[in-house]
Every structure is written in structure tokens, then in C-alpha cells.
Design an enzyme around this catalytic site. Structure first.
Site, PDB file in Angstrom:
ATOM      1  N   HIS A   1      -0.825  13.506 -11.829  1.00  0.00           N
ATOM      2  CA  HIS A   1      -0.255  12.993 -10.590  1.00  0.00           C
ATOM      3  C   HIS A   1       1.224  13.354 -10.493  1.00  0.00           C
ATOM      4  O   HIS A   1       1.927  13.431 -11.500  1.00  0.00           O
ATOM      5  CB  HIS A   1      -0.418  11.474 -10.549  1.00  0.00           C
ATOM      6  CG  HIS A   1      -0.416  10.926  -9.147  1.00  0.00           C
ATOM      7  ND1 HIS A   1      -0.580  11.693  -8.029  1.00  0.00           N
ATOM      8  CD2 HIS A   1      -0.282   9.642  -8.694  1.00  0.00           C
ATOM      9  CE1 HIS A   1      -0.548  10.939  -6.951  1.00  0.00           C
ATOM     10  NE2 HIS A   1      -0.361   9.681  -7.319  1.00  0.00           N
TER      11      HIS A   1
ATOM     12  N   ASP B   1     -10.862   4.267  -8.221  1.00  0.00           N
ATOM     13  CA  ASP B   1      -9.500   4.209  -8.762  1.00  0.00           C
ATOM     14  C   ASP B   1      -9.413   2.878  -9.509  1.00  0.00           C
ATOM     15  O   ASP B   1      -9.211   1.825  -8.911  1.00  0.00           O
ATOM     16  CB  ASP B   1      -8.525   4.260  -7.578  1.00  0.00           C
ATOM     17  CG  ASP B   1      -7.087   4.035  -7.996  1.00  0.00           C
ATOM     18  OD1 ASP B   1      -6.834   3.923  -9.207  1.00  0.00           O
ATOM     19  OD2 ASP B   1      -6.233   3.966  -7.094  1.00  0.00           O
TER      20      ASP B   1
ATOM     21  N   LYS C   1      -0.144  -2.852 -12.689  1.00  0.00           N
ATOM     22  CA  LYS C   1       0.505  -1.582 -12.346  1.00  0.00           C
ATOM     23  C   LYS C   1       1.081  -1.619 -10.931  1.00  0.00           C
ATOM     24  O   LYS C   1       0.734  -2.480 -10.116  1.00  0.00           O
ATOM     25  CB  LYS C   1      -0.482  -0.433 -12.488  1.00  0.00           C
ATOM     26  CG  LYS C   1      -1.781  -0.662 -11.781  1.00  0.00           C
ATOM     27  CD  LYS C   1      -2.108   0.386 -10.791  1.00  0.00           C
ATOM     28  CE  LYS C   1      -1.570   0.122  -9.406  1.00  0.00           C
ATOM     29  NZ  LYS C   1      -1.953   1.195  -8.472  1.00  0.00           N
TER      30      LYS C   1
ATOM     31  N   ASN D   1       1.957   0.943  -7.513  1.00  0.00           N
ATOM     32  CA  ASN D   1       1.593   2.236  -6.932  1.00  0.00           C
ATOM     33  C   ASN D   1       2.614   3.284  -7.367  1.00  0.00           C
ATOM     34  O   ASN D   1       3.817   3.014  -7.427  1.00  0.00           O
ATOM     35  CB  ASN D   1       1.545   2.134  -5.403  1.00  0.00           C
ATOM     36  CG  ASN D   1       1.071   3.439  -4.785  1.00  0.00           C
ATOM     37  OD1 ASN D   1       1.867   4.347  -4.553  1.00  0.00           O
ATOM     38  ND2 ASN D   1      -0.219   3.540  -4.544  1.00  0.00           N
ATOM     39  N   SER D   2       2.115   4.476  -7.612  1.00  0.00           N
ATOM     40  CA  SER D   2       2.955   5.537  -8.171  1.00  0.00           C
ATOM     41  C   SER D   2       4.089   5.954  -7.251  1.00  0.00           C
ATOM     42  O   SER D   2       5.069   6.556  -7.692  1.00  0.00           O
ATOM     43  CB  SER D   2       2.096   6.761  -8.488  1.00  0.00           C
ATOM     44  OG  SER D   2       1.028   6.378  -9.307  1.00  0.00           O
TER      45      SER D   2
ATOM     46  N   ARG E   1      -5.924   9.462 -16.016  1.00  0.00           N
ATOM     47  CA  ARG E   1      -4.849   9.859 -15.104  1.00  0.00           C
ATOM     48  C   ARG E   1      -3.526   9.802 -15.855  1.00  0.00           C
ATOM     49  O   ARG E   1      -3.152   8.754 -16.400  1.00  0.00           O
ATOM     50  CB  ARG E   1      -4.858   8.926 -13.908  1.00  0.00           C
ATOM     51  CG  ARG E   1      -3.626   8.970 -13.046  1.00  0.00           C
ATOM     52  CD  ARG E   1      -3.935   8.270 -11.744  1.00  0.00           C
ATOM     53  NE  ARG E   1      -2.768   7.811 -11.027  1.00  0.00           N
ATOM     54  CZ  ARG E   1      -2.824   7.167  -9.867  1.00  0.00           C
ATOM     55  NH1 ARG E   1      -4.003   6.901  -9.318  1.00  0.00           N
ATOM     56  NH2 ARG E   1      -1.726   6.774  -9.261  1.00  0.00           N
TER      57      ARG E   1
ATOM     58  N   SER F   1      -9.965   4.243  -3.262  1.00  0.00           N
ATOM     59  CA  SER F   1      -8.538   4.187  -3.583  1.00  0.00           C
ATOM     60  C   SER F   1      -8.063   2.759  -3.822  1.00  0.00           C
ATOM     61  O   SER F   1      -8.314   1.866  -3.004  1.00  0.00           O
ATOM     62  CB  SER F   1      -7.768   4.796  -2.403  1.00  0.00           C
ATOM     63  OG  SER F   1      -6.471   4.256  -2.320  1.00  0.00           O
ATOM     64  N   GLY F   2      -7.332   2.569  -4.910  1.00  0.00           N
ATOM     65  CA  GLY F   2      -6.770   1.249  -5.185  1.00  0.00           C
ATOM     66  C   GLY F   2      -5.782   0.834  -4.112  1.00  0.00           C
ATOM     67  O   GLY F   2      -5.784  -0.314  -3.648  1.00  0.00           O
ATOM     68  N   LEU F   3      -4.952   1.808  -3.696  1.00  0.00           N
ATOM     69  CA  LEU F   3      -3.969   1.521  -2.649  1.00  0.00           C
ATOM     70  C   LEU F   3      -4.674   1.078  -1.361  1.00  0.00           C
ATOM     71  O   LEU F   3      -4.305   0.080  -0.743  1.00  0.00           O
ATOM     72  CB  LEU F   3      -3.118   2.774  -2.393  1.00  0.00           C
ATOM     73  CG  LEU F   3      -2.192   2.715  -1.179  1.00  0.00           C
ATOM     74  CD1 LEU F   3      -1.135   1.637  -1.346  1.00  0.00           C
ATOM     75  CD2 LEU F   3      -1.522   4.071  -0.936  1.00  0.00           C
TER      76      LEU F   3
ATOM     77  N   ASP G   1      -0.708  -2.982  -3.668  1.00  0.00           N
ATOM     78  CA  ASP G   1      -1.373  -2.185  -4.699  1.00  0.00           C
ATOM     79  C   ASP G   1      -0.687  -2.500  -6.029  1.00  0.00           C
ATOM     80  O   ASP G   1       0.076  -1.705  -6.567  1.00  0.00           O
ATOM     81  CB  ASP G   1      -1.253  -0.697  -4.328  1.00  0.00           C
ATOM     82  CG  ASP G   1      -1.982   0.210  -5.315  1.00  0.00           C
ATOM     83  OD1 ASP G   1      -2.827  -0.303  -6.080  1.00  0.00           O
ATOM     84  OD2 ASP G   1      -1.688   1.420  -5.330  1.00  0.00           O
TER      85      ASP G   1
ATOM     86  N   GLU H   1      -5.374   4.986 -15.152  1.00  0.00           N
ATOM     87  CA  GLU H   1      -4.057   5.601 -15.317  1.00  0.00           C
ATOM     88  C   GLU H   1      -3.327   4.972 -16.507  1.00  0.00           C
ATOM     89  O   GLU H   1      -3.549   3.789 -16.822  1.00  0.00           O
ATOM     90  CB  GLU H   1      -3.236   5.464 -14.032  1.00  0.00           C
ATOM     91  CG  GLU H   1      -2.958   4.044 -13.606  1.00  0.00           C
ATOM     92  CD  GLU H   1      -2.556   3.953 -12.137  1.00  0.00           C
ATOM     93  OE1 GLU H   1      -1.356   3.828 -11.874  1.00  0.00           O
ATOM     94  OE2 GLU H   1      -3.440   3.982 -11.252  1.00  0.00           O
TER      95      GLU H   1
ATOM     96  N   ASP I   1      -7.235   1.737 -11.514  1.00  0.00           N
ATOM     97  CA  ASP I   1      -5.886   1.346 -11.933  1.00  0.00           C
ATOM     98  C   ASP I   1      -5.726   1.549 -13.446  1.00  0.00           C
ATOM     99  O   ASP I   1      -6.002   2.630 -13.934  1.00  0.00           O
ATOM    100  CB  ASP I   1      -5.576  -0.089 -11.494  1.00  0.00           C
ATOM    101  CG  ASP I   1      -5.460  -0.211  -9.970  1.00  0.00           C
ATOM    102  OD1 ASP I   1      -5.317   0.848  -9.318  1.00  0.00           O
ATOM    103  OD2 ASP I   1      -5.514  -1.325  -9.446  1.00  0.00           O
TER     104      ASP I   1
HETATM  105  C1  SPV Z   1      -4.621   5.401  -4.829  1.00  0.00           C
HETATM  106  O1  SPV Z   1      -5.144   5.960  -3.877  1.00  0.00           O
HETATM  107  O2  SPV Z   1      -4.624   4.187  -4.950  1.00  0.00           O
HETATM  108  C2  SPV Z   1      -3.976   6.179  -5.856  1.00  0.00           C
HETATM  109  C3  SPV Z   1      -3.460   7.461  -5.525  1.00  0.00           C
HETATM  110  O3  SPV Z   1      -3.847   5.700  -6.942  1.00  0.00           O
HETATM  111  S1  SPV Z   1      -1.829   7.243  -5.164  1.00  0.00           S
HETATM  112  O4  SPV Z   1      -1.681   6.190  -4.206  1.00  0.00           O
HETATM  113  O5  SPV Z   1      -1.433   8.515  -4.661  1.00  0.00           O
HETATM  114  O6  SPV Z   1      -1.153   6.916  -6.384  1.00  0.00           O
HETATM  115 MG    MG Z   2      -4.247   3.789  -7.074  1.00  0.00          MG
END
Ligand code: SPV
Ligand code: MG
Length: 557
Positions: free
Chosen positions: A203, A99, A134, A136-137, A172, A60-62, A72, A128, A101
């Protein structure tokens, strides 16, 4: 959906294609049943995900960013991410989906990323359709979407660059996150699919799964569908199964679990100024060493060091006074004689340590309190004044199991001799000096430990380590018949030590023990057919029996 390729270019040519991580990820994606992958953000969490039973890992990027202590938001560079990923990939066997990004730049940056991921055995990447850098979503703020054509070009560039044909690129779709609606989401998903994406991640940041389920219905499994139910977590998994979702990503729960656990542990220790409150609540050190793979390390050492040095115990027989040294040994045994600023025994212990032998028992006797070195285990032969080395060895045996290196406490030698002993096969191996006559040209030494061997020394004997054995003899050895002098150094395996233990018991029984030296012991064993192997050396050692030896030793050093 792209067909599963028949031929793959794997980084590991010895593995069957279906066993590569990329192939297994692809198969998981293509399989009709729903699968799950779990977040990890470093080598440790990746191992935990695998040992739990998950078939794959979400890098996971986060979580990667948070574990690095940054946002993130592409604050960590892509090479920093790859560095962590390499650890994760190295220590696990299940596929990793990174991930990625937005691909860390344009199509060109992305294709370089894909190549690097293939090199590191990372199975897949998800990118994505937002713009670099970017966010975080789930973070309020700008979620600007990428241009569709530009993003399709990026997907194509990635697919064209993969060295492993089973590598997957997941596209994504962030249209729902950015509030652009379902039609835009479907339009983008279709375009990315057409551009070659191996799967679509849709997502959503809603707490209800409705828009995800609506998307899945419209999408109708045109390509494998991946979801991240972080915010709509309350939805029964069955509903996603019914909706033909291929893969669920549990996206950040190891990071969040670690965050709570670390906070709570730190808080308690801080407040209580003591560890008792957390012990038992945190993983034990055994667990830590276990997951770090220490067991494998011990096996590898056994295998690749060629010996069991780490397990080998040292036994040093240092009970005697060395009365020929007279006043010099009035207050201490000869093993503690100073040799240019260091006691003889310390030099000996250092040689053992250099050879990997750290657990050392020293059998003391005369003035044993003066043997005050650190990192040795002392055993006392109370009857030192009336017994010999075999009795001293008997004292050490209560303490020692397994392979052992045995030395008299009054010798000095070059470290390579221990290597020779370790390298030679055999349950009992003795270092024997073939040029002993040159060491005692004047016959000065009163009673060298002479031995007769199955073959005399020859320079080419080292080519056959198993060739020479101790010959059993009856009575004292005539120097003219001797093949060498035992140096006082021996290595024994666990079996060898057991044979010695048995013989010592027999000697205690028949009364031979008190007066026996180790050559007597080895000779008795040879008579029983347990013949020590001989490693011939030519000098490079000395023993200290009298003032002449001591002066010589000091001179040599
Ligand atoms: C991540 O885990 O970094 C994601 C998923 O991109 S989310 O954080 O849900 O966007
Ligand atoms: Mg991410």
C-alpha cells in the site's frame, strides 16, 4: 506462492471445487493476467459490483465503517462487520476479499475470524501489519506497525484455521504508509510470504505510483501482488500490468459515489420541497424491486406455495336481492346482510384474502350502491332482475384473466375449503358437499345445486385428488341420484376460465345465458368433455337464502 490445492473442504459439498468462491479467488490471484475487484459495503453495492461484471468484491473496511456511520478505526466490532458481510456473501456469487484490518486482535482473534469467514463463504481476508485499533492509512496520525514476528504468527494462525483449503490470506504491508521505507517493506513482505500468506498487498499513499512500481520490480512476483491505487489513480493501468501486479482493488468508489449521490438528492429535495427535480435522476422503483430480486420471489411463491394464489383473482357473484329475505333486503342486496356486525360479503372477502386472493371482482346488481366495501372491484350486472349467475359471471369476465376463485356472494364457509380447492389439480374444481342431505333434513331448501359425480363420496377419496369428476346430466337431477350439493365455490385455472368464457359466448349465442345458473354452465362444459374436478367436503359451509338461514348463520358465528 502456495500451490493450488487439489482437494478442498468446501462448505457446499455439491459444488465442484473450482466453482467455490474461495477457489475462484485463488485462481484469480494466481492467474498471469491482471484482475480487478471492486469495493462494496453492503448487500446492494455487492450486487451492483457483481452485475457490473467484476470477478470479485473488496469488502472495504473504510466503506463498511463509513456506511455504518462510524470511523475506519475499529469502531464497528468484527461481528458487526461479519453481519454485513454475510448479507454481501448471501446475495452474490463472486468471491469476496474482506479487508480484515489487523485481524481484530491477536492471532487468536484472527483465527476465529478466519473460521467465521469460511462458514460464510467469504473467499479471502486481507490483514495489515499495524496495531489494533488501526487507523485508515490515509489518515494523518499514528500508523504504528506491528511486530514482524507477531504478525507472521497471526498469518500462520489464520492459515492453520481455515476450513476451506482454498481460502486465502493476503498480508498487507504498511511500511511505505508508515514511512519506514522500501527495504522494510520488502523485508516484511518476504517474512509474510514465508509465513504462508497467499498474496502481498503493498500500500502507498503517494499520488505517484513510483514506490509501488519500485516495490513490484524488487518483489519480482515472488507471490501474487495486490495494489490499491486510490491516491495514484492517474496511473495508466497498463503500467501495473507491465509490473506484473496480480490484482487491483478499486477500494472505495461505490461508497464515495453513494455519498455524493445521496447528498445531492437530499439537498435538492430539501431545498425544493418537492420530488420532481430528482425523479428520473434516481433509480426507479422498478429498478429497486429488480435488484432486490422480487421476480425470483414471485417464481418462488408459484413454486413453493404450490399454487398461483397471488395471481388468482376472486369473482364473487352477488347481484341478487334475496327476495325471500323480504324486508331485510329492502335497501341492500343479501350479500350485505349483517352477520354479527359484519356484512356477509366482508367475511367472504376476508376468507379470499386469507387464501392469498386479493384482487376481487364483485358482480353486483340489486342495490349495488349499498355494496360499499373497500378493496373490491365492482362490476354491475344491469340485468340482474332477469338473469342468473351465468350472466353475472359473464359481466366479471371482461375484467378477469388468468386463474380465478369463484364464489356465490351469499355463502359462508370455513377457510380450509379454499385450501382444498387450491390443492386439487384440475382446470375447473368445484367444492361439493357430500353430506348435503344432513344440511337440509327437512328438504327445506327449494333448489339446492345438486350434482352427479363420477364416484360417490368415500372417506378415503382424498388420497386420490384426481379421482372424481362432474358427470354430465340431461335435465334436472333427482335428489336420490345426487352425489352432493355444489357449495357455490369453484377454482379455475387460466385455461379453465377460457373454457368458461367460450361456453358463455356459446350460451349467449344460443339464448341459454340469461336463465342459466353456474351448474348449467358446468354441465354444458361436461357435455363437451371439459369435466370439472370435484373436491368433496362434508359440511362447514352454508348459504343464506331466507330468514331461517340467516338466523342459523348468525347462530353459527
Ligand atoms: C479500505 O478500503 O478500507 C482500505 C484501503 O483499507 S484504504 O482505505 O485505501 O487504506
Ligand atoms: Mg481498510
Amino acid at each position: 506462492m502456495s500451490p493450488v490445492p487439489q482437494k478442498i473442504v468446501s462448505l457446499d459439498r455439491h459444488r465442484a471445487p473450482e466453482s467455490t468462491k474461495a477457489a475462484r479467488f485463488r485462481a484469480m490471484l494466481a492467474a498471469p493476467q491482471l484482475d480487478f475487484i471492486m469495493e462494496a459495503h453492503n448487500g446492494l453495492s455487492a450486487k451492483i459490483v457483481e452485475e457490473t461484471g467484476f470477478k470479485g468484491i473488496w469488502a472495504s473496511g473504510l466503506s463498511l465503517a463509513t456506511a455504518m456511520g462510524v470511523r475506519d478505526r475499529n469502531e464497528a466490532s468484527w461481528t458487526q462487520v461479519i453481519e454485513v458481510l454475510e448479507f454481501m456473501s448471501d446475495v452474490t456469487t463472486v468471491p469476496i476479499l474482506l479487508d480484515g484490518d489487523t485481524g481484530y486482535g491477536d492471532f487468536n482473534n484472527f483465527r476465529r475470524l478466519v473460521k467465521k469467514l469460511c462458514q460464510r463463504d467469504v473467499a479471502a481476508v486481507c490483514i495489515e501489519d499495524k496495531v489494533f485499533p488501526k487507523t485508515n492509512s490515509f489518515v494523518d496520525g499514528d500508523q504504528a506497525l506491528a511486530d514482524i514476528d507477531e504478525f507472521c504468527g497471526k498469518i500462520k494462525a489464520g492459515k492453520d484455521s481455515q476450513n476451506d483449503e482454498n481460502f486465502s490470506v493476503i498480508a498487507r504491508v504498511e511500511a511505505l504508509i508508515a514511512g519506514w521505507g522500501m527495504d522494510e517493506a520488502l523485508r516484511r513482505a518476504e517474512a509474510y510470504h514465508a509465513a504462508g500468506a497467499d498474496g502481498i498487498l503493498i500500500h502507498s499513499k503517494r499520488s505517484s505510483p513510483d514506490e509501488i512500481l519500485a516495490f513490484a520490480k524488487e518483489w519480482a512476483n515472488r507471490a501474487p501482488l495486490v495494489i490499491v491505487p486510490t491516491t495514484y489513480y492517474a496511473t495508466p493501468t497498463e503500467r501495473f500490468r507491465e509490473a506484473d501486479v496480480s490484482l487491483i482493488i478499486w477500494a472505495n468508489h461505490n461508497l464515495r459515489a453513494a455519498l455524493s449521490a445521496m447528498r445531492e438528492t437530499s439537498r435538492r429535495i430539501f431545498e425544493e420541497e418537492n420530488l420532481a427535480g430528482v425523479e428520473g435522476k434516481v433509480a426507479g422503483l422498478k429498478d429497486v424491486f429488480g435488484i432486490a430480486g422480487n421476480t425470483e420471489m414471485a417464481e418462488a411463491e408459484r413454486k413453493y406455495l404450490g399454487t398461483q394464489r397471488q395471481e388468482t383473482k376472486g369473482i364473487v357473484l352477488a347481484a341478487s336481492r334475496g327476495s325471500a329475505l323480504e324486508a331485510l333486503t329492502k335497501d341492500k342486496p343479501k350479500c350485505m346482510l349483517d352477520l354479527r356486525g359484519e356484512p356477509l360479503l366482508r367475511r367472504l372477502v376476508q376468507s379470499f384474502n386469507n387464501a392469498g386472493v386479493r384482487d376481487i371482482s364483485v358482480v353486483c346488481g340489486y342495490k349495488h350502491a349499498a355494496v360499499d366495501l373497500p378493496n373490491i372491484r365492482k362490476t354491475v350486472n344491469e340485468a340482474y332482475a332477469t338473469t342468473g349467475e351465468a350472466a353475472s359471471l359473464a359481466c366479471a369476465l371482461d375484467d378477469v384473466q388468468g386463474p380465478a376463485l369463484i364464489a356465490y356472494g351469499d355463502i359462508l364457509f370455513r377457510d380450509y375449503i379454499l385450501d382444498l380447492l387450491f390443492d386439487a389439480p384440475g382446470d375447473i374444481v368445484l367444492a361439493v358437499d357430500a353430506k348435503w342431505r344432513e344440511n337440509h333434513p327437512d328438504g327445506r331448501k327449494a333448489a339446492p345445486d345438486l350434482v352427479v359425480c363420477s364416484q360417490p363420496y368415500r372417506e378415503d377419496l382424498f388420497l386420490d385428488d384426481t379421482a372424481v369428476e362432474l358427470e354430465p346430466v340431461d335435465g334436472p337431477i333427482d335428489p336420490a341420484q345426487a352425489h352432493g350439493e355444489w357449495t357455490g365455490l369453484a377454482r379455475v385455472t387460466a385455461e379453465g376460465l377460457e373454457a368458461i368464457r367460450r361456453e358463455i359466448a356459446a350460451m349467449a349465442e344460443d339464448g341459454a345465458l340469461p336463465n342459466a345458473g353456474l351448474p348449467n354452465l358446468f354441465n354444458r362444459l361436461a357435455h363437451r368433455g371439459v369435466r370439472a374436478k370435484i373436491v368433496y367436503i362434508t359440511g362447514h359451509w352454508l348459504d343464506v337464502n331466507d330468514a331461517f338461514d340467516l338466523a342459523w348463520a348468525r347462530n353459527v358465528l
